[in-house]
Design an enzyme around this catalytic site. Structure first.
Site, short mmCIF file in Angstrom:
data_model
loop_
_atom_site.label_atom_id
_atom_site.label_comp_id
_atom_site.label_asym_id
_atom_site.label_seq_id
_atom_site.Cartn_x
_atom_site.Cartn_y
_atom_site.Cartn_z
N HIS A 211 36.43 24.81 -3.99
CA HIS A 211 35.09 25.39 -3.88
C HIS A 211 34.49 25.31 -5.27
O HIS A 211 34.51 26.26 -6.05
CB HIS A 211 35.19 26.84 -3.40
CG HIS A 211 33.87 27.56 -3.39
ND1 HIS A 211 32.75 27.05 -2.78
CD2 HIS A 211 33.49 28.75 -3.95
CE1 HIS A 211 31.73 27.90 -2.94
NE2 HIS A 211 32.16 28.93 -3.65
N GLY B 274 29.76 42.18 -1.56
CA GLY B 274 30.54 43.22 -0.91
C GLY B 274 29.72 44.16 -0.07
O GLY B 274 30.09 44.49 1.07
#
Length: 317
Positions: free
Chosen positions: A178, A14
């Protein structure tokens, strides 16, 4: 110009993504979101990003917040908050706890900002993209997962190195989960416009070994560096730029399927999609060999089962 909110901004991915997003010409505000107990870290991160902008001579507003009102009005909401993987864990091990975090932040977003686009990065990304779609109330084109975008780039690098060509000459995709059941699409892979299977030296390229390397890349980074950071952050930046600038590029992301590929429905999984200002403009139909389709369907089955468990878990909370 657009506002991007990064939820989970004090984490590895982030914070790095926020710094890179702030440098984009199409972004004039980045809002850093974290829990109230992390507000001091948010202040420090804000100052650090502002310094980087000064060095780059880029003007952008960097704001911080811990409340829904701070991020719900963003053009793009990037969801990176969640419990990270530890050594030995698979991404699917994180399902229930991280599904609850997705629900906490994204539930009912459509009621306040029906034009928002949500980009899910938190793992397991395919499962949580579906959770985000359902709890947010947004239409399917406005909820996207990072999916196998970075996996595809990793695979592209390995092919380019093997054939000693620039990455831009390689066109390839990894679709599906994924995770452990990801599927390389060799049948549509090319180098300089030539099918990869016709390239001199193809017989020396070990596909299984290359895919294993892609699958294990994240775990190796966790074991040696503590967690992925720069790769996902750049992948996020690529996707946000593509969306906000309406570039209409075909990239491999986790998107909701409604029959576009072999009739498969009601799952979010890595597929080629054309992206623009409205999010997913189109799921690009992809022709697969029989073995690739079988592998893709196995991947869908795994993701659907994990998704079912996640939806049951959040309904009980």
């Amino acid at each position: 110009m657009s506002k991007v909110a990064v939820i989970g901004a004090t984490g590895r991915v982030g914070s790095t993504a926020a710094a890179r997003l702030a440098l984009l010409d199409c972004v004039n505000e980045v809002t850093l979101i974290a829990r109230p107990k992390s507000v001091d870290k948010l202040r420090g991160l804000r100052r650090d990003i502002l310094d980087s902008l000064a060095a780059a001579q880029k003007d952008a507003e960097i704001t911080i917040g811990c409340e829904r009102d701070d991020y719900v009005d963003a053009d793009v909401i990037v969801m990176t908050a969640g419990i990270p993987r530890k050594p030995g864990q698979t991404r699917l091990d994180l399902t229930k706890d991280n599904a609850a975090i997705i629900k906490k932040y994204l539930e009912g977003v459509a009621e306040e900002n029906p034009e928002a686009i949500v980009l899910v990065v938190t793992n397991p990304v395919d499962v949580l993209t579906y959770v985000a779609l359902k709890v947010s109330g947004l239409p399917k084109n406005r909820v996207i997962g990072l999916g196998t975008h970075l996996d595809s780039m990793r695979f592209k690098v390995l092919i380019a190195k093997h054939f000693n060509v620039h990455m831009s000459e390689v066109h390839t995709r990894i679709i599906g989960e994924h995770g452990d059941t990801m599927v390389p699409v060799i049948s549509s892979t090319s180098v300089g416009g030539i099918p990869v299977t016709r390239m001199p030296g193809w017989e020396d390229f070990d596909v299984e070994e290359a895919v294993r390397e892609v699958k294990e890349a994240g775990q190796r980074i966790i074991e040696t560096w503590g967690g992925s950071q720069f790769g996902p952050a750049q992948a996020i930046t690529n996707l946000v730029r593509t969306i906000l600038q309406d570039e209409r590029r075909v990239l491999t992301v986790s998107a909701y399927l409604d029959g576009e590929i072999d009739g498969i429905r009601d799952v979010c999984i890595g597929v080629p999609a054309r992206l623009g200002r409205e999010g997913v403009l189109e799921i690009v139909p992809i022709e697969l060999e029989e073995d690739e389709m079988r592998a893709f369907r196995r991947s869908v089955k795994v993701v659907k089962e994990a998704t079912r468990e996640a939806m049951e878990a959040i309904s009980e909370r």
